[in-house]
Design an enzyme around this catalytic site. Structure first.
Site, mmCIF file in Angstrom:
data_model
loop_
_atom_site.group_PDB
_atom_site.id
_atom_site.type_symbol
_atom_site.label_atom_id
_atom_site.label_comp_id
_atom_site.label_asym_id
_atom_site.label_seq_id
_atom_site.Cartn_x
_atom_site.Cartn_y
_atom_site.Cartn_z
ATOM 1 N N HIS A 202 -29.914 28.384 9.555
ATOM 2 C CA HIS A 202 -28.981 27.262 9.433
ATOM 3 C C HIS A 202 -27.522 27.678 9.339
ATOM 4 O O HIS A 202 -26.649 26.829 9.201
ATOM 5 C CB HIS A 202 -29.340 26.378 8.232
ATOM 6 C CG HIS A 202 -29.112 27.051 6.910
ATOM 7 N ND1 HIS A 202 -30.057 27.823 6.302
ATOM 8 C CD2 HIS A 202 -28.033 27.091 6.093
ATOM 9 C CE1 HIS A 202 -29.589 28.300 5.158
ATOM 10 N NE2 HIS A 202 -28.350 27.876 5.008
HETATM 11 C C1 UD1 Z 1 -24.973 23.653 3.363
HETATM 12 C C2 UD1 Z 1 -24.093 24.708 2.711
HETATM 13 C C3 UD1 Z 1 -24.692 26.088 2.927
HETATM 14 C C4 UD1 Z 1 -26.135 26.126 2.483
HETATM 15 C C5 UD1 Z 1 -26.924 25.019 3.140
HETATM 16 C C6 UD1 Z 1 -28.299 25.016 2.562
HETATM 17 C C7 UD1 Z 1 -21.655 24.361 2.637
HETATM 18 C C8 UD1 Z 1 -20.369 24.746 3.256
HETATM 19 N N1 UD1 Z 1 -22.766 24.735 3.285
HETATM 20 O O1 UD1 Z 1 -24.954 23.886 4.754
HETATM 21 O O2 UD1 Z 1 -23.963 27.037 2.168
HETATM 22 O O3 UD1 Z 1 -26.670 27.383 2.832
HETATM 23 O O4 UD1 Z 1 -26.296 23.753 2.862
HETATM 24 O O5 UD1 Z 1 -29.206 24.253 3.245
HETATM 25 O O6 UD1 Z 1 -21.676 23.745 1.606
HETATM 26 N N2 UD1 Z 1 -27.760 16.950 7.358
HETATM 27 C C9 UD1 Z 1 -28.746 16.001 7.441
HETATM 28 N N3 UD1 Z 1 -29.383 15.654 6.272
HETATM 29 C C10 UD1 Z 1 -29.076 16.165 5.074
HETATM 30 C C11 UD1 Z 1 -28.072 17.114 5.010
HETATM 31 C C12 UD1 Z 1 -27.412 17.512 6.157
HETATM 32 O O7 UD1 Z 1 -29.049 15.495 8.512
HETATM 33 O O8 UD1 Z 1 -29.703 15.777 4.074
HETATM 34 C C13 UD1 Z 1 -27.103 17.380 8.615
HETATM 35 C C14 UD1 Z 1 -25.839 16.606 8.918
HETATM 36 O O9 UD1 Z 1 -25.756 16.463 10.309
HETATM 37 C C15 UD1 Z 1 -24.750 17.559 8.457
HETATM 38 C C16 UD1 Z 1 -25.363 18.930 8.727
HETATM 39 O O10 UD1 Z 1 -26.751 18.757 8.486
HETATM 40 O O11 UD1 Z 1 -23.535 17.382 9.144
HETATM 41 C C17 UD1 Z 1 -24.810 20.024 7.862
HETATM 42 O O12 UD1 Z 1 -24.892 19.676 6.480
HETATM 43 P P1 UD1 Z 1 -23.827 20.308 5.421
HETATM 44 O O13 UD1 Z 1 -24.204 19.931 4.044
HETATM 45 O O14 UD1 Z 1 -22.460 20.022 5.853
HETATM 46 O O15 UD1 Z 1 -23.991 21.849 5.633
HETATM 47 P P2 UD1 Z 1 -25.290 22.728 5.767
HETATM 48 O O16 UD1 Z 1 -25.292 23.368 7.098
HETATM 49 O O17 UD1 Z 1 -26.473 21.942 5.339
HETATM 50 N N1 UDP Z 2 -36.396 26.165 1.168
HETATM 51 C C1 UDP Z 2 -37.312 25.127 1.152
HETATM 52 N N2 UDP Z 2 -37.740 24.601 2.335
HETATM 53 C C2 UDP Z 2 -37.319 25.062 3.537
HETATM 54 C C3 UDP Z 2 -36.382 26.125 3.554
HETATM 55 C C4 UDP Z 2 -35.927 26.643 2.347
HETATM 56 O O1 UDP Z 2 -37.745 24.705 0.082
HETATM 57 O O2 UDP Z 2 -37.766 24.539 4.591
HETATM 58 C C5 UDP Z 2 -35.916 26.706 -0.117
HETATM 59 C C6 UDP Z 2 -36.093 28.201 -0.298
HETATM 60 O O3 UDP Z 2 -37.360 28.508 -0.829
HETATM 61 C C7 UDP Z 2 -34.974 28.526 -1.259
HETATM 62 C C8 UDP Z 2 -33.870 27.561 -0.878
HETATM 63 O O4 UDP Z 2 -34.517 26.503 -0.160
HETATM 64 O O5 UDP Z 2 -35.396 28.242 -2.594
HETATM 65 C C9 UDP Z 2 -32.854 28.215 0.019
HETATM 66 O O6 UDP Z 2 -31.998 27.232 0.504
HETATM 67 P P1 UDP Z 2 -31.275 27.317 1.912
HETATM 68 O O7 UDP Z 2 -31.918 28.335 2.768
HETATM 69 O O8 UDP Z 2 -31.189 25.921 2.421
HETATM 70 O O9 UDP Z 2 -29.788 27.724 1.523
HETATM 71 P P2 UDP Z 2 -29.077 29.122 1.182
HETATM 72 O O10 UDP Z 2 -29.874 29.829 0.165
HETATM 73 O O11 UDP Z 2 -28.939 29.866 2.468
HETATM 74 O O12 UDP Z 2 -27.731 28.703 0.699
#
Ligand code: UD1
Ligand code: UDP
Length: 366
Positions: A202
Site C-alpha cells: 500500500h
Molecule cells: C495510511 C497511512 C500509512 C499507513 C496506512 C495503513 C498516512 C500518510 N498514511 O495510508 O502510513 O501505512 O494508512 O493502512 O497517514 N480508503 C478507502 N477506505 C478507507 C480508507 C482509505 O477506500 O477506509 C482509500 C481512499 O481512496 C483513500 C486511500 O485509500 O484516498 C488512501 O487512504 P489514506 O488514509 O489517505 O492513506 P493510506 O494509503 O491508507
Molecule cells: N493487517 C490486517 N489486515 C490486512 C493487512 C494488515 O489486519 O489485510 C494488520 C497487520 O497485521 C498489522 C497492521 O494491519 O497489525 C499493519 O497495518 P498496515 O500494513 O495497514 O500499515 P503500516 O504498518 O504499514 O503503517
C-alpha cells in the site's frame, strides 16, 4: 488522557494502552479521527480486539495529505474544546498522529508518542515527515527498540524524554495469537500452513506508480509459480489492480480483519510486504519477510528478525524469495518485545507528575 487512533495500523497499537490505562483507573477519552472508515479497515479491529466504542469520531475521511491533516486538526481542536486534558497519547506515523500532536502541543497539552524514534531517512515518505514532526512535539518519546533510542539521542532529545518500552503491537499480537490460530481462516481459503505466501502492498511509492507496480506484479507472478500467494488488497492499491492482471496463482481478497490476518501471517511460508507493522509481526512469528522497499524505519526486524529489505527490482525480489524458501528462520526476538510495552508506558506516564516535567522547549542544541 486522550488516546488517538485513526488508521488501520493504529487500532492494534491503542488497544493495549487503553486497557492498561483503564485498568489502573486512568480516565481515557478514546478519539477516532475517521482517517480509515471502511468496515474492514476500521470496525473489524474494534470487534476482533474488543476495543470499546470511541468517545469521539472526528469523521475526517480521505483527502490529500494537507486536506486530511488539516481536517483532523480542525476537528480535534474542536473536540478537545474546554476539556481538561493532561496528556494526548498518539501512536505510529499516520497523518492523524501528527495532526493531533500539533493541536495538543499548541494548546499546551503534553504529548506522548508511542513508536517514537523510528526513522527510514526517506523524506519522500509522508510517514517520515509525520514521525520527525511528532517526535519534536512530544514530551514523552516511547521507543519500541534501541535503534529508535539511538536516533532520538542523535537528534538531541533529552534522556528524560526517551523511554525504551518495547513494542505495543507485540503486546496485541501475543495476547491474540491463540485466538487467531483457532480460526478457520486458512481452511476457508483452501490453503495449509506452510503452503502459501502472503502479500500486502500500500505504499504510495509502490502502488501509485504504474511502472513500479508493473515490476512488482511481474515479480509476484514469478514467485507464485513456486508458491501460491494470498493478497489482501488495501483500498489504495485497488485501482492499480484494475490496470494489471495478476497471475492466476495469486488469490486476491478484501483487506483481512486482525485475527484472520494474524492467522494468515502465522501460517505463511513467506511474506512479501511494504507494511511497517507486518515487518514486526513476521519477526515475532519467525516467518521470513521480504520488504519491497528501498529502506525500512524498522531495522531491528532485519538485524534481530526475519526481515530482508529487497527493493522493487523484479529479479532481486524473485531471487530473494527463492533464497527465503530454501532457508529457516532461527532469529532471537528483539529486546522488550514481550507483551508488556503498554504497562511500561503507563508506568512512565504516572512516574513524575506531569506539571513537574520539563517541556520539549528545553532540548539541548543538537
Ligand atoms: C495510511 C497511512 C500509512 C499507513 C496506512 C495503513 C498516512 C500518510 N498514511 O495510508 O502510513 O501505512 O494508512 O493502512 O497517514 N480508503 C478507502 N477506505 C478507507 C480508507 C482509505 O477506500 O477506509 C482509500 C481512499 O481512496 C483513500 C486511500 O485509500 O484516498 C488512501 O487512504 P489514506 O488514509 O489517505 O492513506 P493510506 O494509503 O491508507
Ligand atoms: N493487517 C490486517 N489486515 C490486512 C493487512 C494488515 O489486519 O489485510 C494488520 C497487520 O497485521 C498489522 C497492521 O494491519 O497489525 C499493519 O497495518 P498496515 O500494513 O495497514 O500499515 P503500516 O504498518 O504499514 O503503517
Amino acid at each position: 488522557m486522550v488516546l488517538v487512533a485513526g488508521a488501520r495500523p493504529n487500532f492494534m497499537k491503542v488497544a493495549p494502552v487503553l486497557w492498561e490505562a483503564e485498568r489502573r483507573g486512568i480516565d481515557v477519552t478514546l478519539v477516532h479521527s475517521g482517517q480509515h472508515y471502511d468496515h474492514n479497515m476500521s470496525d473489524v479491529f474494534f470487534q476482533d480486539l474488543g476495543i470499546r466504542e470511541p468517545d469521539v469520531n472526528l469523521g475526517v475521511g480521505s483527502g490529500t495529505q494537507s486536506e486530511q491533516t488539516a481536517g483532523v486538526m480542525v476537528a480535534f481542536e474542536q473536540a478537545l474544546g474546554a476539556r481538561d486534558v493532561d496528556v494526548v497519547v498518539v501512536v505510529g506515523d499516520v497523518n492523524s498522529t501528527v495532526a493531533c500532536s500539533l493541536v495538543a502541543a499548541k494548546l499546551g497539552i503534553r504529548v506522548a508518542h508511542v513508536e517514537a524514534g523510528l526513522r527510514s531517512r526517506d523524506w519522500d515518505m509522508p510517514e517520515e515527515i509525520n514521525r520527525v514532526v511528532t517526535d519534536r512535539l512530544s514530551d514523552f518519546l516511547f521507543a519500541p527498540s534501541a535503534d529508535g533510542v539511538a536516533n532520538l539521542r542523535a537528534e538531541g532529545y533529552r534522556d528524560d524524554q526517551i523511554h525504551l518500552v518495547g513494542n505495543v503491537m507485540v503486546d496485541t499480537l501475543l495476547a491474540n495469537l491463540d485466538r487467531a490460530r483457532e480460526r478457520s481462516t486458512l481452511r476457508d481459503l483452501g490453503v495449509a500452513a506452510g503452503g502459501y505466501g502472503l502479500v500486502t502492498l500500500h505504499r504510495p511509492s509502490n502502488v501509485d506508480d504504474p511502472a513500479v507496480f508493473a515490476g512488482i506484479a511481474e515479480a509476484l507472478g514469478a514467485v507464485a509459480s513456486q508458491l501460491p500467494l494470498i493478497f489482501p488488497i488495501h483500498p489504495r492499491t485497488r485501482p492499480m489492480l484494475e490496470q494489471f492482471a495478476l497471475d492466476d496463482s495469486i488469490t486476491l481478497i478484501d483487506p483481512a480483519g486482525y485475527l484472520d490476518f494474524i492467522a494468515l501471517q502465522d501460517g505463511a511460508r513467506l511474506v512479501l510486504t511494504d507494511s511497517g507493522g507486518v515487518q514486526e509481526e513476521t519477526t515475532m512469528l519467525g516467518v521470513p519477510c521480504l520488504t519491497l522497499r528501498e529502506n525500512t524505519e524498522r531495522p531491528i526486524t532485519v538485524t534481530e528478525g526475519s526481515n530482508r529489505v529487497v527493493g522493487t527490482d523484479p529479479a532481486t525480489i524473485v531471487e530473494a524469495a527463492t533464497a527465503a524458501l530454501a532457508s529457516e528462520d532461527d532469529h532471537p526476538r528483539p529486546e522488550l518485545w514481550d507483551g508488556a510495552a503498554s504497562a511500561r508506558i503507563i508506568d512512565a506516564l504516572l512516574e513524575v507528575p506531569l506539571v513537574e516535567r520539563p517541556r520539549p522547549t528545553d532540548l539541548p542544541p543538537s
